[in-house]
Write an enzyme that holds these catalytic residues in place. Structure first.
Site, PDB file in Angstrom:
ATOM      1  N   GLU A 122      -5.360 -14.095 -83.309  1.00  0.00           N
ATOM      2  CA  GLU A 122      -6.584 -13.837 -82.638  1.00  0.00           C
ATOM      3  C   GLU A 122      -7.139 -15.353 -81.890  1.00  0.00           C
ATOM      4  O   GLU A 122      -7.534 -15.255 -80.650  1.00  0.00           O
ATOM      5  CB  GLU A 122      -7.715 -13.486 -83.564  1.00  0.00           C
ATOM      6  CG  GLU A 122      -7.195 -12.137 -84.191  1.00  0.00           C
ATOM      7  CD  GLU A 122      -8.411 -11.317 -84.215  1.00  0.00           C
ATOM      8  OE1 GLU A 122      -8.658 -10.553 -83.229  1.00  0.00           O
ATOM      9  OE2 GLU A 122      -8.952 -11.084 -85.275  1.00  0.00           O
ATOM     10  N   GLU A 142      -4.461  -6.769 -89.939  1.00  0.00           N
ATOM     11  CA  GLU A 142      -5.814  -6.225 -90.504  1.00  0.00           C
ATOM     12  C   GLU A 142      -5.977  -4.934 -90.891  1.00  0.00           C
ATOM     13  O   GLU A 142      -6.435  -4.552 -92.222  1.00  0.00           O
ATOM     14  CB  GLU A 142      -6.617  -6.491 -89.370  1.00  0.00           C
ATOM     15  CG  GLU A 142      -7.240  -7.890 -89.233  1.00  0.00           C
ATOM     16  CD  GLU A 142      -6.378  -8.980 -88.445  1.00  0.00           C
ATOM     17  OE1 GLU A 142      -5.256  -8.371 -88.057  1.00  0.00           O
ATOM     18  OE2 GLU A 142      -6.854  -9.958 -87.935  1.00  0.00           O
TER      19      GLU A 142
END
Ligand SMILES: C/C=C/C(=O)SCCNC(=O)CCNC(=O)[C@H](O)C(C)(C)COP(=O)(O)OP(=O)(O)OC[C@H]1O[C@@H](n2cnc3c(N)ncnc32)[C@H](O)[C@@H]1OP(=O)(O)O
Length: 268
Positions: A122, A142
């Site tokens: 990210e 995730e």
């Protein structure tokens, strides 16, 4: 020792994730210190470029610490120190570490020295020129942990990559190699680990030789016009171009060219 090191070297700021013994995972301390580091380089008029890298030879960043930070946010764990208290109390910090809230128009070079998982992948999406070591890996695992890559990737990745590549990473959960990341366009270049810092230095030096207002206007226009209708986007581009044209640096560049010397850009 700090979780994040900010070093200023002339016009360059080098930010290093500094928890190599913990895979450079983002714990409470790293979140708060990284948010502060971005704010500091944004505010410092002497800084023209930022290099983001990490300590060690194995991991760039294995993401948010699943034992510390995520349980803090899900309410399973209570804050253990002042920085964790600050992280919980200040909802702007997660946005600030990913440059989501307030963008940074100064160019950012990422030197990715190993695995970039979850928050690591990210984070690199908030950077511009991305150089990866050959052994680097990239993933957004995730959903395997019951959560989403909500620190920017669900929005940024489909804007940065073709759909099928973005969805492979967003929905796949499995790591892609540095060579695959290069083929997708997630990174700019792949080099042997021994050449990584030198290559980042090359790009940072190259950026510092160019006119800073021009580079910031380019990045700002690219970022802000991304989803604008064409007419609005071209208007925005023209406003940025006009502002740069009025700068002293726009007079210095052609003058230096005529005089066959290196330009002396002042950022004004
Ligand atoms: C807002 C942001 C959210 C997120 O970023 S969510 C988290 C995204 N990251 C991940 O999902 C990475 C999870 N970790 C792994 O998949 C693996 O680990 C690795 C591939 C990084 C390394 O694998 P291997 O070399 O086999 O080592 P190992 O025995 O799995 O890990 C060594 C120790 O490191 C801990 N660890 C690794 N990643 C994390 C993490 N992200 N948060 C907390 N702990 C982590 C493990 O649990 C273990 O610890 P112990 O030796 O005590 O069992």
């Amino acid at each position: 020792m700090s979780a994040i090191i900010l070093e200023k070297k002339g016009q360059q700021a080098w930010i290093t994730l500094n928890r190599p013994e913990s895979k450079n995972m983002l714990n409470g301390e790293a979140f708060v210190e990284l948010a502060d580091a971005w704010d500091e380089v944004r505010a410092d008029d002497d800084i023209r470029v930022v290099v983001l890298t990490a300590a060690g030879e194995e991991d760039f960043c294995c993401g948010g610490d699943l034992g510390e930070v995520i349980p803090l946010w899900t309410g399973v764990r209570q804050p253990q120190n002042a920085l964790e208290e600050r992280l919980l109390a200040d909802p702007t910090i997660p946005d600030r570490i990913m440059l989501k809230g307030e963008p940074l128009y100064k160019p950012v070079v990422a030197a990715i020295n190993g695995r970039a998982l979850g928050g690591g992948t990210e984070l690199l999406q908030a950077t511009d020129i991305r150089i990866a070591a050959e052994h680097a890996e990239f993933a957004l695992p995730e959903p395997k942990h019951g959560i989403v890559p909500g620190a920017g990737s669900m929005v940024r990745l489909t804007r940065q990559l073709p759909w099928a590549h973005a969805m492979r990473i967003l929905l796949g959960g499995e790591p892609v190699t540095a060579a695959e990341a290069l083929a997708m366009g997630l990174v700019s270049e792949v080099v042997p680990l021994a050449e990584l810092q030198g290559r980042a230095q090359y790009y940072a030096d190259n950026i510092c030789r160019q006119a800073p207002l021009a580079l910031q206007a380019i990045k700002r226009t690219a970022l802000e016009t991304h989803t604008m209708p064409w007419a609005d986007a071209f208007r925005f581009e023209m406003e940025q171009a006009a502002a740069v044209m009025m700068s002293a640096d726009a007079r210095e560049g052609p003058r230096a060219f005529r005089e066959k010397r290196a330009p002396r850009f002042k950022g004004s």
